[in-house]
Enzyme design. Structure first.
Site, mmCIF file in Angstrom:
data_model
loop_
_atom_site.group_PDB
_atom_site.id
_atom_site.type_symbol
_atom_site.label_atom_id
_atom_site.label_comp_id
_atom_site.label_asym_id
_atom_site.label_seq_id
_atom_site.Cartn_x
_atom_site.Cartn_y
_atom_site.Cartn_z
ATOM 1 N N ARG A 274 0.319 -8.510 13.775
ATOM 2 C CA ARG A 274 -0.308 -7.526 12.886
ATOM 3 C C ARG A 274 -1.217 -8.220 11.876
ATOM 4 N NH1 ARG A 274 4.651 -4.714 10.516
ATOM 5 N NH2 ARG A 274 3.236 -3.327 9.418
ATOM 6 N N ARG B 82 11.918 -1.636 10.907
ATOM 7 C CA ARG B 82 10.878 -1.027 11.732
ATOM 8 C C ARG B 82 10.679 -1.883 12.980
ATOM 9 N NH1 ARG B 82 5.623 0.412 8.103
ATOM 10 N NH2 ARG B 82 4.614 -0.580 9.898
ATOM 11 N N ARG C 89 -9.115 0.748 9.341
ATOM 12 C CA ARG C 89 -8.606 -0.560 9.766
ATOM 13 C C ARG C 89 -9.681 -1.377 10.489
ATOM 14 N NH1 ARG C 89 -3.058 0.408 8.805
ATOM 15 N NH2 ARG C 89 -1.684 -0.910 9.936
ATOM 16 N N LYS D 10 0.829 -1.215 0.000
ATOM 17 C CA LYS D 10 0.000 0.000 0.000
ATOM 18 C C LYS D 10 0.863 1.265 0.000
ATOM 19 C CE LYS D 10 -2.289 -0.862 3.817
ATOM 20 N NZ LYS D 10 -1.605 -2.105 4.238
ATOM 21 N N ARG E 193 11.900 -6.430 5.191
ATOM 22 C CA ARG E 193 11.845 -5.009 4.819
ATOM 23 C C ARG E 193 12.855 -4.191 5.625
ATOM 24 N NH1 ARG E 193 6.172 -1.929 4.842
ATOM 25 N NH2 ARG E 193 6.126 -2.466 7.066
HETATM 26 P P1 AMP Z 1 1.187 0.669 8.972
HETATM 27 O O1 AMP Z 1 2.407 1.459 8.678
HETATM 28 O O2 AMP Z 1 -0.009 1.116 8.182
HETATM 29 O O3 AMP Z 1 1.418 -0.816 8.878
HETATM 30 O O4 AMP Z 1 0.800 0.970 10.498
HETATM 31 C C1 AMP Z 1 1.680 0.673 11.552
HETATM 32 C C2 AMP Z 1 0.935 0.637 12.877
HETATM 33 O O5 AMP Z 1 0.309 1.907 13.108
HETATM 34 C C3 AMP Z 1 -0.205 -0.365 12.951
HETATM 35 O O6 AMP Z 1 0.244 -1.672 13.300
HETATM 36 C C4 AMP Z 1 -1.073 0.257 14.051
HETATM 37 O O7 AMP Z 1 -0.496 0.061 15.328
HETATM 38 C C5 AMP Z 1 -0.956 1.740 13.738
HETATM 39 N N1 AMP Z 1 -2.016 2.171 12.779
HETATM 40 C C6 AMP Z 1 -1.839 2.619 11.500
HETATM 41 N N2 AMP Z 1 -3.014 2.943 10.926
HETATM 42 C C7 AMP Z 1 -3.971 2.690 11.875
HETATM 43 C C8 AMP Z 1 -5.388 2.787 11.893
HETATM 44 N N3 AMP Z 1 -6.094 3.197 10.819
HETATM 45 N N4 AMP Z 1 -6.039 2.432 13.039
HETATM 46 C C9 AMP Z 1 -5.363 2.029 14.113
HETATM 47 N N5 AMP Z 1 -4.025 1.879 14.160
HETATM 48 C C10 AMP Z 1 -3.325 2.217 13.053
#
Ligand code: AMP
Length: 215
Positions: free
Chosen positions: A170, A159, A92, A16, A126
């Site tokens: 996750r 990360r 989410r 994404k 990654r």
């Molecule tokens: P991502 O980079 O999109 O994989 O997001 C990393 C982390 O940020 C996720 O595992 C959540 O802890 C938090 N996060 C990102 N977007 C959301 C969302 N829309 N709702 C809740 N937590 C989020």
């Protein structure tokens, strides 16, 4: 005509982030990503919101979702400043999807389909540039020099939430909370699916065609 409003859905590691950046460049729209916004504000004090933990970091490092109140506010502010946008990492869960439908309308909802085995391999391998955010993979797209960003010379790091245990958590959280969001848009008849396992160029072409067809 106003600029496109695009929602890109997919599991963690589906691509994404990469594809959203390309879409934002190609269509001249904003890339709105809750993951990046939260990473930039990991130690923000959210204790006044009566949440379980006092900072986003505690949720993120555990692979859990940050509370809706926090992310809804981020998205509302970002969307109000954007004409066109590609939304990445939000909604989410179904509550966030409902909130989103109250504050905006979507032109295209694209789901990037990638198998679980591929997701785990992508995420645990990654590496991300600490300075400019460029993405690498130890096996599939390594930098020219180990640990150094090709673009800016910054340090490449893993990360905190890309370790194997957190990746599994996750993906579990995705299945439980976010897969129903995909079904919700499918039921509404607005979801288009794209095979996310091609090369980044192939995947981008498919997404671009879908967005053009929808706008
Ligand atoms: P991502 O980079 O999109 O994989 O997001 C990393 C982390 O940020 C996720 O595992 C959540 O802890 C938090 N996060 C990102 N977007 C959301 C969302 N829309 N709702 C809740 N937590 C989020």
């Amino acid at each position: 005509m106003s600029e496109p409003h695009v929602l890109l859905l997919g599991a963690p590691g589906a691509g994404k982030g990469t594809q959203s950046k390309r879409l934002a460049d190609a269509f001249g729209i904003e890339h709105v990503t809750t993951g990046d916004a939260l990473r930039a504000n990991k130690d923000m004090d959210i204790s006044h919101m009566e949440t379980e933990y006092d900072t986003p970091r505690a949720y993120m490092d555990a692979g859990e979702l940050v509370p809706d109140e926090v992310v809804n506010e981020i998205v509302k502010t970002a969307l109000s400043a954007a004409d066109g946008y590609v939304l990445d990492g939000y909604p989410r869960n179904l509550e966030q999807a409902e909130y989103l439908s109250d504050i905006t309308s979507l032109d295209a909802v694209v789901f990037l389909d990638v198998s679980e085995a591929e997701l785990v391999e992508r995420l645990t391998g990654r590496r991300v540039c600490d300075d400019c955010g460029a993405n690498y993979h130890v096996e599939f797209s390594p930098p020219a020099e180990d640990g150094v960003c090709d673009d800016c010379g910054g340090d490449l790091i893993q990360r905190d939430d890309d370790t194997e245990d957190t990746v599994r958590e996750r993906l579990r959280v995705y299945e439980e909370n976010t897969a129903p969001v995909v079904e919700h848009y499918r039921d509404e008849g607005v979801l288009v699916e794209v095979d996310g396992e091609g090369t980044p160029d192939e995947v981008f072409e498919s997404i671009r065609e879908e967005v053009e067809a929808a706008t």
